[in-house]
Design an enzyme around this catalytic site. Structure first.
Site, PDB file in Angstrom:
ATOM      1  N   HIS A 169      23.529  -4.844   2.038  1.00 29.34           N
ATOM      2  CA  HIS A 169      22.330  -5.699   1.952  1.00 29.34           C
ATOM      3  C   HIS A 169      21.262  -5.195   2.911  1.00 29.34           C
ATOM      4  O   HIS A 169      21.486  -4.242   3.657  1.00 29.34           O
ATOM      5  CB  HIS A 169      22.686  -7.170   2.183  1.00 29.34           C
ATOM      6  N   HIS A 220      19.715  -6.397   5.541  1.00 34.05           N
ATOM      7  CA  HIS A 220      19.571  -6.723   6.968  1.00 34.05           C
ATOM      8  C   HIS A 220      19.788  -5.447   7.781  1.00 34.05           C
ATOM      9  O   HIS A 220      20.724  -4.679   7.520  1.00 34.05           O
ATOM     10  CB  HIS A 220      20.558  -7.821   7.371  1.00 34.05           C
ATOM     11  N   ASP A 227      20.940  -4.480  10.561  1.00 27.90           N
ATOM     12  CA  ASP A 227      22.180  -4.066  11.227  1.00 27.90           C
ATOM     13  C   ASP A 227      23.186  -3.457  10.244  1.00 27.90           C
ATOM     14  O   ASP A 227      24.276  -3.048  10.646  1.00 27.90           O
ATOM     15  CB  ASP A 227      22.815  -5.234  12.022  1.00 27.90           C
ATOM     16  N   HIS A 228      22.779  -3.358   8.979  1.00 29.85           N
ATOM     17  CA  HIS A 228      23.661  -2.734   7.981  1.00 29.85           C
ATOM     18  C   HIS A 228      23.099  -1.434   7.405  1.00 29.85           C
ATOM     19  O   HIS A 228      23.784  -0.762   6.654  1.00 29.85           O
ATOM     20  CB  HIS A 228      23.983  -3.731   6.867  1.00 29.85           C
ATOM     21  N   HIS A 278      24.621 -14.821   0.993  1.00 30.71           N
ATOM     22  CA  HIS A 278      24.012 -14.663   2.314  1.00 30.71           C
ATOM     23  C   HIS A 278      22.550 -15.067   2.215  1.00 30.71           C
ATOM     24  O   HIS A 278      22.108 -15.495   1.143  1.00 30.71           O
ATOM     25  CB  HIS A 278      24.184 -13.190   2.739  1.00 30.71           C
ATOM     26  N   ASP A 332      28.484  -9.434   5.346  1.00 32.69           N
ATOM     27  CA  ASP A 332      27.845 -10.727   5.614  1.00 32.69           C
ATOM     28  C   ASP A 332      27.900 -11.694   4.438  1.00 32.69           C
ATOM     29  O   ASP A 332      27.296 -11.468   3.399  1.00 32.69           O
ATOM     30  CB  ASP A 332      26.377 -10.501   5.992  1.00 32.69           C
ATOM     31  N   HIS A 342      32.111  -7.841  12.670  1.00 34.51           N
ATOM     32  CA  HIS A 342      30.756  -8.410  12.653  1.00 34.51           C
ATOM     33  C   HIS A 342      30.678  -9.604  13.605  1.00 34.51           C
ATOM     34  O   HIS A 342      30.112 -10.656  13.296  1.00 34.51           O
ATOM     35  CB  HIS A 342      30.366  -8.824  11.217  1.00 34.51           C
TER      36      HIS A 342
HETATM   37 ZN   LIG Z   1      23.174 -10.001   7.188  1.00 34.35          ZN
END
Ligand SMILES: [Zn+2]
Length: 313
Positions: free
Chosen positions: A62, A64, A66-67, A142, A212, A270
């Site tokens: 996805h 976000h 941090d991914h 999410h 997530d 995570h």
């Molecule tokens: Zn996320």
């Protein structure tokens, strides 16, 4: 090695001096995949002496940061290192635009083919297969569209029993068909059933990556019976309200999914930085699902059809 998973990062949100955001290196049936690519992933690949050039497919769950904030750096390094082979990226449609903008604004014309495959979040979908492996995406829940990924070895051919080749004078050109399940008819017309000529192959190994997501009962139906499941556990049950608000899961909820899906091993990760000890996640999960492990960077998970072992890189 049939299956080797290396945890490159298992933190959430911002990187810290001791914790990288989500990234995993998966080797399955001699294929090399990256799953999510948080900031610092290429340094982590180097640190754990993994061959960057061998990775041909990257799966991004996805949008976000941090991914995937490590992705453009890796794409760029491949360019500078004069990569020749194609790089396939699987992820949300928006990711393609983000990559394009970054490459165009820096005037970069990649020296290797970059092939983008957009994922969708309506249903489970086969997104890659070759003769050894298949990969599916499936929807999670999410604050932005997100998919999990399921990696599965394909059924292997049956194992031919060597002494039977001689016993029934089986010609070379019939062996492939027998390995695929065919019976054999001798020159005298005798039909030898396949089960007398072969033995069962090792069962395929499978891995599900559930990044997530809020807790969803339905997740278990997508990943039923996998050997290894990674399921995020950003929070502990004491912070369930926060988990619901931010559409994340608790360790106990991850364990519930593992139990419902009847997996062999649950991996947690995570983690929110609010907790000091990641073993708290493992302890909580184990109350619902015994075979739970809190991952850390550098953890190496090896799986065969018979057992799953956990080591360090
Ligand atoms: Zn996320």
């Amino acid at each position: 090695m049939a299956f080797e998973l290396i945890i490159l990062g298992c933190g959430s949100a911002t990187p810290t001096s001791t914790q990288h955001p989500t990234a995993q290196h998966l080797q399955i049936a001699e294929r090399f995949f990256l799953i999510d690519c948080g900031e610092g992933t290429q340094q982590q690949l180097r640190k754990y002496k993994l061959r960057m050039s061998k990775v041909n497919r990257i799966f991004i769950s996805h949008m976000h940061g941090d991914h995937y904030f490590g992705l453009i750096g890796l794409i760029s390094s491949y360019h500078l290192l004069n990569r020749k082979t194609a790089l396939h990226i699987y992820g949300p449609p928006e990711l393609e635009q983000v990559i394009k903008v970054q490459l165009e604004s820096s005037g970069t014309r990649l020296v290797y083919p970059l092939i983008f495959h957009a994922t969708q979040t309506n249903s489970k979908e086969l997104i890659f297969e070759d003769k050894m492996v298949e990969v599916f995406s499936f929807p999670l829940k999410h604050s932005v569209p997100v998919t999990g990924f399921l990696f599965r070895e394909k059924e292997k051919e049956r194992n031919m029993l060597g002494d039977k080749i001689e016993e029934f004078s089986i010609p070379h050109y019939d062996i492939k068909k027998i390995k695929q399940g065919a019976d054999f008819t001798t020159q005298d017309g005798l039909v030898v059933p396949n089960k007398e000529l072969t033995k069962d192959p090792l069962p395929p190994v499978s891995y599900a990556f559930c990044t997530d997501t809020a807790f969803m009962e339905k997740t278990a139906t997508f990943i039923s019976g996998v050997d290894v499941l990674y399921h995020e556990s950003t929070f502990l049950q004491e912070d369930i309200a926060r988990a619901r608000k931010t559409k994340h899961s608790t360790a106990m909820q991850a364990a519930k999914v593992a139990a419902a899906a009847n997996v062999k091993r649950l991996l947690l990760g995570h983690y929110s930085v609010r907790y000091e000890d990641n073993l708290l996640f493992e302890q909580e999960a184990k109350r619902t699902f015994t075979n739970a492990t809190a991952t850390h960077e550098g953890m190496r998970i090896l799986a065969t059809p018979k057992n799953i072992t956990i080591k360090e890189v």
